[in-house]
Enzyme design. Structure first.
Site, PDB file in Angstrom:
ATOM      1  N   TYR A   1     -53.053  11.775 -11.309  1.00 49.49           N
ATOM      2  CA  TYR A   1     -53.906  11.224 -10.252  1.00 49.49           C
ATOM      3  C   TYR A   1     -53.645  11.955  -8.937  1.00 49.49           C
ATOM      4  CZ  TYR A   1     -55.841   8.015  -6.806  1.00 49.49           C
ATOM      5  OH  TYR A   1     -56.545   7.482  -5.748  1.00 49.49           O
TER       6      TYR A   1
ATOM      7  N   GLU B   1     -59.980  -0.230  -4.910  1.00 52.17           N
ATOM      8  CA  GLU B   1     -59.065  -0.430  -3.777  1.00 52.17           C
ATOM      9  C   GLU B   1     -59.011  -1.907  -3.410  1.00 52.17           C
ATOM     10  OE1 GLU B   1     -56.962   1.582  -2.507  1.00 52.17           O
ATOM     11  OE2 GLU B   1     -57.651   3.551  -3.138  1.00 52.17           O
TER      12      GLU B   1
ATOM     13  N   TRP C   1     -50.908   0.555  -6.863  1.00 50.18           N
ATOM     14  CA  TRP C   1     -52.035   1.367  -7.318  1.00 50.18           C
ATOM     15  C   TRP C   1     -51.852   1.776  -8.774  1.00 50.18           C
ATOM     16  CZ3 TRP C   1     -56.837   2.009  -6.707  1.00 50.18           C
ATOM     17  CH2 TRP C   1     -57.491   3.119  -7.247  1.00 50.18           C
TER      18      TRP C   1
END
Length: 199
Positions: A18, A40, A48
């Site tokens: 990522y 988000e 995350w």
């Protein structure tokens, strides 16, 4: 061989990929931006990495974040999603994702598509951050974009969430000065901006 310098240390291959291949690289399409804003929002209060591990489940549950499809979700869909162990089962966040899809359609109807709105809030390039302590939580641009999104019906899009999406989507390049992909990300953003401005 030594590991290249990254913005954060992780041993998780998904998180490494990522960082190296996605974070900060320009996202210019409506569906991609909607997905990032929604994810988000789902991330709020969580890591995350938790969201990243569930991302394919989110895509399956939310019709690949196609705004036209998600905007048609109703109460049955909300109940279905609340029963889906593959995603974050939070009623407010699920309903926010549906509202965000409807907001995306509203922006489109107002002739200000989501990509245009998001990218017009791109700040002037600034000096590369030297360390994580240089990362801002919000900026004047994220505050302004948050307000505009909320007026269009979006939810869970406070200035901090919006700034995280701006970082993720390349609207700003917050890769550290020492990060091995920073120059590549800068070049990708410059090309994307030049392409937008030439239309």
């Amino acid at each position: 061989m030594a590991e290249p310098k990254r913005c954060w240390t992780t041993g998780d291959p998904l998180y490494v990929a990522y960082h190296d291949d996605e974070w900060g690289r320009p996202v210019l399409d409506e569906r991609g931006l909607l997905e990032r804003l929604c994810l988000e929002g789902f991330q709020s209060g969580l890591s995350w990495l938790t969201i990243l591990r569930k991302r394919e489940n989110f895509r399956a549950a939310f019709a690949a974040f196609d705004p036209d499809q998600v905007a048609r979700f109703g109460k049955r869909d909300v109940e279905r999603l609340l029963g889906d162990a593959g995603i974050v089962r939070h009623r407010g966040k699920i309903e926010a994702a549906i509202a965000n899809a409807r907001g995306t359609l509203a922006l489109r109807e107002q002739s200000t598509p989501l990509p245009e709105l998001v990218w017009t809030h791109r700040p002037k390039p600034k000096r590369a951050p030297r360390g994580p302590g240089d990362w801002a939580a919000t900026t004047p641009e994220s505050v302004a974009l948050s307000k505009t999104l909320k007026r269009a019906g979006f939810r869970f899009v406070g200035p901090t969430t919006v700034y995280a999406a701006m970082q993720a989507c390349g609207v700003v390049n917050d890769h550290l000065a020492s990060c091995f992909v920073r120059a590549d990300v800068d070049a990708a953003i410059a090309a994307a901006v030049a392409n937008r401005e030439s239309r």
